[in-house]
Design an enzyme around this catalytic site. Sequence first.
Site, PDB file in Angstrom:
ATOM      1  N   HIS A 193       0.830  -1.206   0.000  1.00 23.16           N
ATOM      2  CA  HIS A 193       0.000   0.000   0.000  1.00 23.16           C
ATOM      3  C   HIS A 193       0.870   1.263   0.000  1.00 23.16           C
ATOM      4  O   HIS A 193       0.623   2.198  -0.772  1.00 23.16           O
ATOM      5  CB  HIS A 193      -0.892   0.021   1.253  1.00 23.16           C
ATOM      6  CG  HIS A 193      -2.226  -0.625   1.075  1.00 23.16           C
ATOM      7  ND1 HIS A 193      -2.372  -1.980   0.921  1.00 23.16           N
ATOM      8  CD2 HIS A 193      -3.480  -0.105   1.055  1.00 23.16           C
ATOM      9  CE1 HIS A 193      -3.656  -2.277   0.803  1.00 23.16           C
ATOM     10  NE2 HIS A 193      -4.359  -1.152   0.877  1.00 23.16           N
ATOM     11  N   ARG A 226      -0.786   2.994   7.269  1.00 22.00           N
ATOM     12  CA  ARG A 226      -0.594   1.555   7.464  1.00 22.00           C
ATOM     13  C   ARG A 226      -0.036   1.261   8.852  1.00 22.00           C
ATOM     14  O   ARG A 226      -0.327   0.221   9.446  1.00 22.00           O
ATOM     15  CB  ARG A 226       0.351   0.998   6.396  1.00 22.00           C
ATOM     16  CG  ARG A 226      -0.038   1.321   4.975  1.00 22.00           C
ATOM     17  CD  ARG A 226      -1.447   0.899   4.660  1.00 22.00           C
ATOM     18  NE  ARG A 226      -1.578  -0.537   4.602  1.00 22.00           N
ATOM     19  CZ  ARG A 226      -2.753  -1.191   4.731  1.00 22.00           C
ATOM     20  NH1 ARG A 226      -3.859  -0.519   4.963  1.00 22.00           N
ATOM     21  NH2 ARG A 226      -2.791  -2.498   4.654  1.00 22.00           N
ATOM     22  N   HIS A 232       1.245  -2.645   9.458  1.00 18.28           N
ATOM     23  CA  HIS A 232       2.621  -2.592   8.973  1.00 18.28           C
ATOM     24  C   HIS A 232       3.513  -1.954  10.019  1.00 18.28           C
ATOM     25  O   HIS A 232       3.086  -1.098  10.798  1.00 18.28           O
ATOM     26  CB  HIS A 232       2.725  -1.773   7.675  1.00 18.28           C
ATOM     27  CG  HIS A 232       2.424  -2.559   6.438  1.00 18.28           C
ATOM     28  ND1 HIS A 232       3.255  -3.559   5.962  1.00 18.28           N
ATOM     29  CD2 HIS A 232       1.385  -2.512   5.582  1.00 18.28           C
ATOM     30  CE1 HIS A 232       2.736  -4.078   4.863  1.00 18.28           C
ATOM     31  NE2 HIS A 232       1.589  -3.461   4.618  1.00 18.28           N
ATOM     32  N   ASP A 236       8.590  -1.043   7.288  1.00 19.68           N
ATOM     33  CA  ASP A 236       7.950  -1.527   6.057  1.00 19.68           C
ATOM     34  C   ASP A 236       7.595  -0.362   5.143  1.00 19.68           C
ATOM     35  O   ASP A 236       7.743  -0.434   3.920  1.00 19.68           O
ATOM     36  CB  ASP A 236       6.652  -2.279   6.379  1.00 19.68           C
ATOM     37  CG  ASP A 236       6.853  -3.504   7.248  1.00 19.68           C
ATOM     38  OD1 ASP A 236       7.963  -4.039   7.284  1.00 19.68           O
ATOM     39  OD2 ASP A 236       5.861  -3.910   7.891  1.00 19.68           O
TER      40      ASP A 236
END
Length: 296
Positions: A193, A226, A232, A236
């Site tokens: 994403h 995220r 996440h 990340d």
Amino acid sequence: MLRPTRAPVRLAALLTLILAAGPLPILRLRAEPVGPSGPAAPGPASAPSLEKDKLATAAPKGYLSEEATPNLVAILPPPPAGHSAAEAADRAVYNATRAFEGSPRWALATNDVADGGAALLEDYACVLGQRIDQTRVPDLMRLLDRARIDIARATRTAKRRYRRLRPFVGNEAPICVARTPELADSFSYPSGHAGQGWAYGLIMTSLMPEKATQFLVRSRLYGESRVVCGVHWLSDVEAARTGASALMAVLLAEPGFRADLERARADLTRALSGEGAKPDPTLCAREEAAARQPLL
């Protein structure tokens, strides 16, 4: 003569019981958030979990061949190792951001779960000054959809190499999406994403360089959502931005991408020249507040 002992048998039985228990107690200990937390059952504001593999469901063809796609396994460093300072920092951010539950920043992160060209175009409405119906910009949508395939391919290779668990696995802290086996079994590093959001921000910057800062701020928030969602680690997201930048450098050297970029520019110019629906001022204020609010 010495009598045989049964100690090896007892030891073997003990080892069998330990191995059968699996690694969950260790994972829970390392991932448990600091301070009290409630049950993980998502409330009515939770978003759906991540969609299935983009490469298997998306119709368009990407711009890059397998050989031309940047190798993110080689470009990115490995994710933080266990018990390292970097891993401790990731866990500290995860623990601290659980406190965002129920806040306007949590609501923005929940909204940002949606991905793809149409979702990001809507997310950029406050930057553009109007909401754009995707049917009015078919060339722009095709550009974003094709680039999405390249982003997904590059990201998937790194995810499968490192197989990093998501931060919510092994603990009951709140996250802003529904917990599903598919989400828990997918991999965390780098964030698909966040990579998509950053690449789209760079594409929009190429189309409207006068709004570069605004596009990239919104794309940063999209990636950080995220982390706020709890799906996440911060590393990340940081790796995803590096990977997306590398991919965009290659895409900009691809003649077919550059040709589609010019068609998308004409599309966007036409769409913005007319009267479009204005974005919700409340949403724009929420984005502005998020840009000023650090994760920690």
